[in-house]
Scaffold this active site. Structure first.
Site, mmCIF file in Angstrom:
data_model
loop_
_atom_site.group_PDB
_atom_site.id
_atom_site.type_symbol
_atom_site.label_atom_id
_atom_site.label_comp_id
_atom_site.label_asym_id
_atom_site.label_seq_id
_atom_site.Cartn_x
_atom_site.Cartn_y
_atom_site.Cartn_z
ATOM 1 N N CYS A 1 0.873 -1.176 0.000
ATOM 2 C CA CYS A 1 0.000 0.000 0.000
ATOM 3 C C CYS A 1 0.905 1.219 0.000
ATOM 4 O O CYS A 1 1.583 1.493 0.989
ATOM 5 C CB CYS A 1 -0.914 0.008 1.226
ATOM 6 S SG CYS A 1 -1.970 1.471 1.320
ATOM 7 N N GLU B 1 -4.106 1.082 -5.776
ATOM 8 C CA GLU B 1 -3.127 0.131 -6.311
ATOM 9 C C GLU B 1 -3.116 0.290 -7.826
ATOM 10 O O GLU B 1 -4.078 0.799 -8.414
ATOM 11 C CB GLU B 1 -3.487 -1.314 -5.940
ATOM 12 C CG GLU B 1 -3.437 -1.639 -4.464
ATOM 13 C CD GLU B 1 -2.026 -1.666 -3.885
ATOM 14 O OE1 GLU B 1 -1.056 -1.396 -4.641
ATOM 15 O OE2 GLU B 1 -1.888 -1.956 -2.687
#
Length: 235
Positions: A2, A107
């Site tokens: 992340c 993402e």
């Protein structure tokens, strides 16, 4: 991993949602493109009272024993499978756990020609918390620098088409156990580090302006048609 996330709620909303005590931290602007090494809100439990506290920490954990704080840039995430054995994270997993509030994360899907950004949300954009670890490091002037890291795990059915890892999103029912400073059973807290329920999540493509940390506004996470994004990338 992340590497970017969103927290578009103001301080008062975050404090109310996570039931924290009033803090001295200043109000912050809604953030749509939070990046590593920036200050981020973190929630911990008071070591002697059953009270949650909110404070700002630098994203990118710097262990107390580190010689150079630049190591934090490579420690924005901690793998949940190995955190209990890695020197940088094992003590934090046992003694210094925290919640890191968010309402979305990003993402990038890899294609043959480019990386396409996606935003991931819980229940269409509600607040949630990453499982986090924190530490503090003393600089040359003797001041303490507090830093944090986000734990990651294997992907669920929503995140796996885009990336092979996802941040650990904790169920609200687990907040108390995760934050409890008296809980030193690493095995028990590690059981909480699992993929979040995919039925409570959604994802959608977003504009490529999210690629630059200079951009930090609502347009960064506005839904975009994948075909339009591809057209802009491959004219």
């Amino acid at each position: 991993m992340c590497g970017r996330y969103r927290l578009s709620r103001r301080k008062q909303i975050v404090e109310e949602y996570f039931d924290t005590a009033d803090s001295d931290e200043p109000e912050w602007n809604p953030r749509y493109n939070i990046a590593p090494t920036q200050p981020v809100p973190v929630i911990r439990q008071h070591p002697k009272e059953r009270v949650r506290e909110l404070s700002l920490m630098r994203w990118g954990l710097v262990p107390s024993w580190a010689k150079d704080p630049s190591v934090g840039a490579s420690m924005i995430n901690a793998r949940s499978e190995t955190a209990s054995t890695k020197p940088a994270f094992r003590d934090a997993l046992k003694f210094r756990r925290c919640l890191i509030p968010a309402d979305g994360f990003y993402e990038w899907a890899k294609t043959a020609k480019a990386r396409l950004p996606y935003c991931f949300e819980v229940n269409e954009g509600e607040l949630f918390a990453f499982a986090g670890l924190w530490d503090r490091w003393k600089d040359a002037s003797g001041d303490w620098v507090k830093t944090c890291s986000i734990l990651t795990t294997t992907p669920n059915a929503v995140t796996s088409p885009v990336h092979d890892r996802m941040p650990v999103i904790l169920d609200p029912d687990c907040y108390d156990l995760w934050l409890d400073p008296g809980m030193r059973n690493v095995g028990e807290v590690s059981d909480l580090l699992k993929p979040f329920d995919p039925l409570l999540m959604r994802s959608y493509p977003v504009n490529t302006r999210i690629n630059s940390v200079v951009n930090d506004d609502a347009a960064c996470s506005a839904p975009g048609e994948l075909a339009q994004i591809q057209d802009r990338l491959f004219p």
